[in-house]
Enzyme design. Structure first.
Site, short mmCIF file in Angstrom:
data_model
loop_
_atom_site.label_atom_id
_atom_site.label_comp_id
_atom_site.label_asym_id
_atom_site.label_seq_id
_atom_site.Cartn_x
_atom_site.Cartn_y
_atom_site.Cartn_z
N ASN A 39 66.57 94.26 -17.21
CA ASN A 39 67.88 94.05 -17.84
C ASN A 39 68.53 92.77 -17.30
O ASN A 39 69.74 92.71 -17.10
CB ASN A 39 68.80 95.25 -17.57
CG ASN A 39 70.01 95.26 -18.48
OD1 ASN A 39 69.91 94.85 -19.64
ND2 ASN A 39 71.15 95.69 -17.97
N SER A 40 67.71 91.76 -17.08
CA SER A 40 68.24 90.52 -16.49
C SER A 40 67.22 89.41 -16.69
O SER A 40 66.15 89.64 -17.25
CB SER A 40 68.51 90.73 -14.99
OG SER A 40 67.35 91.20 -14.35
N ASP A 63 58.64 96.13 -9.89
CA ASP A 63 59.31 97.38 -10.21
C ASP A 63 59.40 98.18 -8.91
O ASP A 63 58.36 98.40 -8.26
CB ASP A 63 58.47 98.11 -11.28
CG ASP A 63 59.14 99.38 -11.77
OD1 ASP A 63 59.79 100.08 -10.97
OD2 ASP A 63 58.99 99.67 -12.98
N PHE A 85 70.83 98.02 -5.87
CA PHE A 85 71.48 97.99 -7.19
C PHE A 85 70.53 98.42 -8.31
O PHE A 85 70.99 98.83 -9.37
CB PHE A 85 71.94 96.57 -7.54
CG PHE A 85 73.03 96.01 -6.67
CD1 PHE A 85 74.32 96.48 -6.76
CD2 PHE A 85 72.77 94.98 -5.77
CE1 PHE A 85 75.34 95.96 -5.97
CE2 PHE A 85 73.77 94.44 -4.98
CZ PHE A 85 75.06 94.93 -5.08
N ALA A 86 69.21 98.24 -8.12
CA ALA A 86 68.28 98.39 -9.25
C ALA A 86 68.35 99.79 -9.85
O ALA A 86 68.13 100.79 -9.17
CB ALA A 86 66.85 98.11 -8.77
N LYS A 89 71.56 101.71 -16.37
CA LYS A 89 72.98 102.07 -16.21
C LYS A 89 73.71 102.47 -17.49
O LYS A 89 74.93 102.68 -17.45
CB LYS A 89 73.72 100.89 -15.59
CG LYS A 89 73.75 99.66 -16.50
CD LYS A 89 74.76 98.64 -16.04
CE LYS A 89 74.73 97.42 -16.93
NZ LYS A 89 75.66 96.37 -16.56
N SER A 129 78.21 105.85 -8.91
CA SER A 129 79.05 105.62 -10.08
C SER A 129 80.10 106.72 -10.19
O SER A 129 79.85 107.88 -9.86
CB SER A 129 78.15 105.66 -11.33
OG SER A 129 78.91 105.84 -12.49
N TYR A 153 72.37 109.68 -17.08
CA TYR A 153 72.63 108.57 -16.15
C TYR A 153 73.43 109.07 -14.95
O TYR A 153 73.06 108.86 -13.78
CB TYR A 153 73.39 107.43 -16.86
CG TYR A 153 73.99 106.44 -15.89
CD1 TYR A 153 73.18 105.61 -15.13
CD2 TYR A 153 75.37 106.39 -15.68
CE1 TYR A 153 73.72 104.73 -14.20
CE2 TYR A 153 75.93 105.52 -14.75
CZ TYR A 153 75.10 104.68 -14.02
OH TYR A 153 75.64 103.83 -13.09
N LYS A 157 72.43 109.58 -10.81
CA LYS A 157 73.16 109.06 -9.64
C LYS A 157 73.55 110.21 -8.71
O LYS A 157 73.48 110.07 -7.47
CB LYS A 157 74.41 108.29 -10.09
CG LYS A 157 74.10 106.97 -10.80
CD LYS A 157 73.57 105.94 -9.82
CE LYS A 157 73.20 104.65 -10.50
NZ LYS A 157 72.63 103.65 -9.58
N ASP A 299 80.19 110.77 -22.94
CA ASP A 299 81.41 110.12 -22.46
C ASP A 299 82.48 111.15 -22.14
O ASP A 299 82.49 112.24 -22.70
CB ASP A 299 81.96 109.17 -23.54
CG ASP A 299 81.36 107.77 -23.42
OD1 ASP A 299 80.70 107.48 -22.41
OD2 ASP A 299 81.56 106.98 -24.36
N1 LIG Z 1 78.17 97.92 -14.30
C1 LIG Z 1 78.74 99.12 -14.21
O1 LIG Z 1 79.65 99.44 -15.00
C2 LIG Z 1 78.35 100.10 -13.13
C3 LIG Z 1 79.21 101.17 -12.84
C4 LIG Z 1 78.84 102.07 -11.84
C5 LIG Z 1 77.64 101.92 -11.16
N2 LIG Z 1 76.81 100.86 -11.50
C6 LIG Z 1 75.55 100.74 -10.79
O2 LIG Z 1 75.49 99.47 -10.17
C7 LIG Z 1 74.15 99.00 -10.14
C8 LIG Z 1 74.07 97.60 -10.71
O3 LIG Z 1 74.61 97.65 -12.03
P1 LIG Z 1 74.70 96.34 -12.94
O4 LIG Z 1 75.90 96.48 -13.79
O5 LIG Z 1 74.54 95.12 -12.12
O6 LIG Z 1 73.42 96.58 -13.84
P2 LIG Z 1 72.32 95.51 -14.32
O7 LIG Z 1 71.49 96.21 -15.33
O8 LIG Z 1 72.97 94.24 -14.69
O9 LIG Z 1 71.49 95.29 -12.98
C9 LIG Z 1 70.46 96.15 -12.56
C10 LIG Z 1 69.28 95.29 -12.20
O10 LIG Z 1 68.22 96.14 -11.76
C11 LIG Z 1 67.01 95.69 -12.37
N3 LIG Z 1 66.12 96.86 -12.44
C12 LIG Z 1 66.24 97.96 -13.21
N4 LIG Z 1 65.21 98.80 -12.99
C13 LIG Z 1 64.44 98.21 -12.04
C14 LIG Z 1 63.24 98.59 -11.38
N5 LIG Z 1 62.61 99.75 -11.67
N6 LIG Z 1 62.70 97.76 -10.46
C15 LIG Z 1 63.31 96.58 -10.16
N7 LIG Z 1 64.46 96.17 -10.76
C16 LIG Z 1 65.01 96.98 -11.69
C17 LIG Z 1 67.43 95.15 -13.72
O11 LIG Z 1 66.48 94.22 -14.26
C18 LIG Z 1 68.75 94.48 -13.36
O12 LIG Z 1 68.55 93.14 -12.96
C19 LIG Z 1 73.31 100.03 -10.89
O13 LIG Z 1 72.74 100.90 -9.95
C20 LIG Z 1 74.35 100.77 -11.72
O14 LIG Z 1 73.97 102.09 -12.01
C21 LIG Z 1 77.15 99.95 -12.44
#
Ligand SMILES: NC(=O)c1ccc[n+]([C@@H]2O[C@H](COP(=O)([O-])OP(=O)(O)OC[C@H]3O[C@@H](n4cnc5c(N)ncnc54)[C@H](O)[C@@H]3O)[C@@H](O)[C@H]2O)c1
Length: 351
Positions: A39-40, A63, A85-86, A89, A129, A153, A157, A299
């Site tokens: 997702n990036s 991964d 963070f990975a 979401k 979250s 989701y 968490k 939601d």
């Molecule tokens: N953005 C929000 O609203 C929000 C709210 C609460 C919690 N979070 C949590 O914060 C964290 C970061 O969120 P974000 O908004 O930056 O999301 P994002 O999707 O932008 O970033 C997540 C990153 O993890 C990578 N990723 C996913 N699965 C992977 C795997 N199996 N191996 C390696 N990399 C992997 C993706 O490519 C991405 O770069 C997540 O854990 C998310 O659940 C986000």
């Protein structure tokens, strides 16, 4: 236990992860970054280095569920702590693809924990979250509110939190800081970093930005029949810069003691979807078109943080508001109409 200096960042190419890399580089940390780019995009790292004015560190495309590849990273580097963070979401997608969500979020976390364990790394900052609270009702929620997730989701968490709590209970050498973010939004003030998800964004701010720039016709507002003041869902939006600042402060406090500590990260003020549309319309100088559609499965009506615990523990409070988030998200969208795939435009007096 000494303060960490070399940090493994999982998901470091993502929205919050990339901003966190800048924040940690700015404060002298050495980083190792892993991401599978599901997702990036790797292009984000040149921008991180441009802002930070220094080399990011070694980046691995992997991964995190691939334990052999992850283990090789820990073999090569002396990691003090992990910021994890990975994850996947998107609430809506999780209701359609629950296995994928549990596999990545829970399986990814256990693979990481196993690998950390094998390499004697015991310090972790975990991205949780506010969605773990589920439909907890009206008013600010503190960390003692029981987890009642309403979608896969959020459940993923909550399960990770349970696993981490069990590990800390049985293994006194572990320190886990579990940060329950409410709704991170906005962009870096340089406009070089922002939210650039693959495919259709589910989060409100990048969706609004894509409508405002003309990439989408109108915003879909999921439900206007919630028991809230204007009928649309209420959330607590937190600037991504405040979010990542909290992670840097968390690293400062990792060494305070072992065990698991859980903190909400939010501003403590709810905004409805219609409030956010109004604020974004102010930021971009024209009304953003929207239509009301049915509620989205999973939601809930309202999620607002009582974030006083983190303020008491670390003296840290967010300093930015919704208008700042809308202004910065819009500026990022304007200067990067195609996200990270194009070159950033130069700001002009009109921007
Ligand atoms: N953005 C929000 O609203 C929000 C709210 C609460 C919690 N979070 C949590 O914060 C964290 C970061 O969120 P974000 O908004 O930056 O999301 P994002 O999707 O932008 O970033 C997540 C990153 O993890 C990578 N990723 C996913 N699965 C992977 C795997 N199996 N191996 C390696 N990399 C992997 C993706 O490519 C991405 O770069 C997540 O854990 C998310 O659940 C986000």
């Amino acid at each position: 236990m000494s303060a960490p200096s070399t940090i493994l960042v999982t998901g470091g190419a993502g929205f919050i992860g990339s901003h966190a890399c800048v924040e940690l580089l700015d404060h002298g940390y050495e980083l190792i970054v892993v991401d599978d780019y599901s997702n990036s995009r790797p292009q984000v790292f040149a921008r991180v280095e441009r802002i930070a004015g220094r080399f990011l560190g070694t980046v691995y495309e992997l991964d995190i569920r691939d334990r052999r590849a992850l283990s090789a990273v820990f073999d090569r580097h002396s990691v003090d702590a992990v910021v994890h963070f990975a994850a996947h979401k998107a609430v809506g997608t999780s209701t359609r693809m629950p296995i994928d969500y549990y596999d990545t979020n829970v399986g990814g976390t256990t693979a990481l924990l196993n690998t950390m364990h094998e390499h004697g790394v015991h310090q972790l900052v975990f991205s949780s979250s506010c969605s773990v609270y589920g439909d907890a009702g009206h008013g600010p929620l503190d960390e003692s509110t029981p987890a009642r997730p309403t979608n896969p989701y959020a459940a993923s968490k909550a399960i990770c939190e349970q696993i981490l709590a069990d590990v800390c209970r049985r293994r006194p050498e572990y320190t886990v800081l579990c940060l329950r973010y409410f709704n991170p939004a906005g962009a870096h003030p340089s406009s070089l970093l922002g939210e650039d998800p693959s495919g259709s964004p589910e989060n409100l701010l990048p969706n609004l930005a894509q409508v405002a720039i003309g990439r989408r016709e109108r915003l879909r507002v999921f439900g206007d029949d919630y028991p809230t003041a204007d009928g649309t869902a209420v959330r607590d939006y937190l600037h991504v810069m405040d979010t990542v600042e909290a992670h840097r402060v968390a690293l400062d406090h990792l060494a305070d003691g072992t065990g698991m500590r859980v903190y909400n990260l939010g501003i403590g003020k709810g905004s409805s979807v219609l409030d956010v549309i109004a604020s974004f319309s102010d930021a971009c100088g024209r009304p953003v078109p929207y239509e009301i559609v049915a509620r989205r499965p999973g939601d809930v009506a309202e999620l607002v943080a009582d974030a006083s615990a983190v303020a008491r523990a670390w003296g840290w409070r967010p300093s930015r508001d919704l208008a700042d988030m809308c202004r910065d998200a819009w500026r990022f969208q304007q200067l990067n109409p195609h996200g990270y795939t194009g070159s950033p435009r130069r700001a002009s007096a009109k921007d």
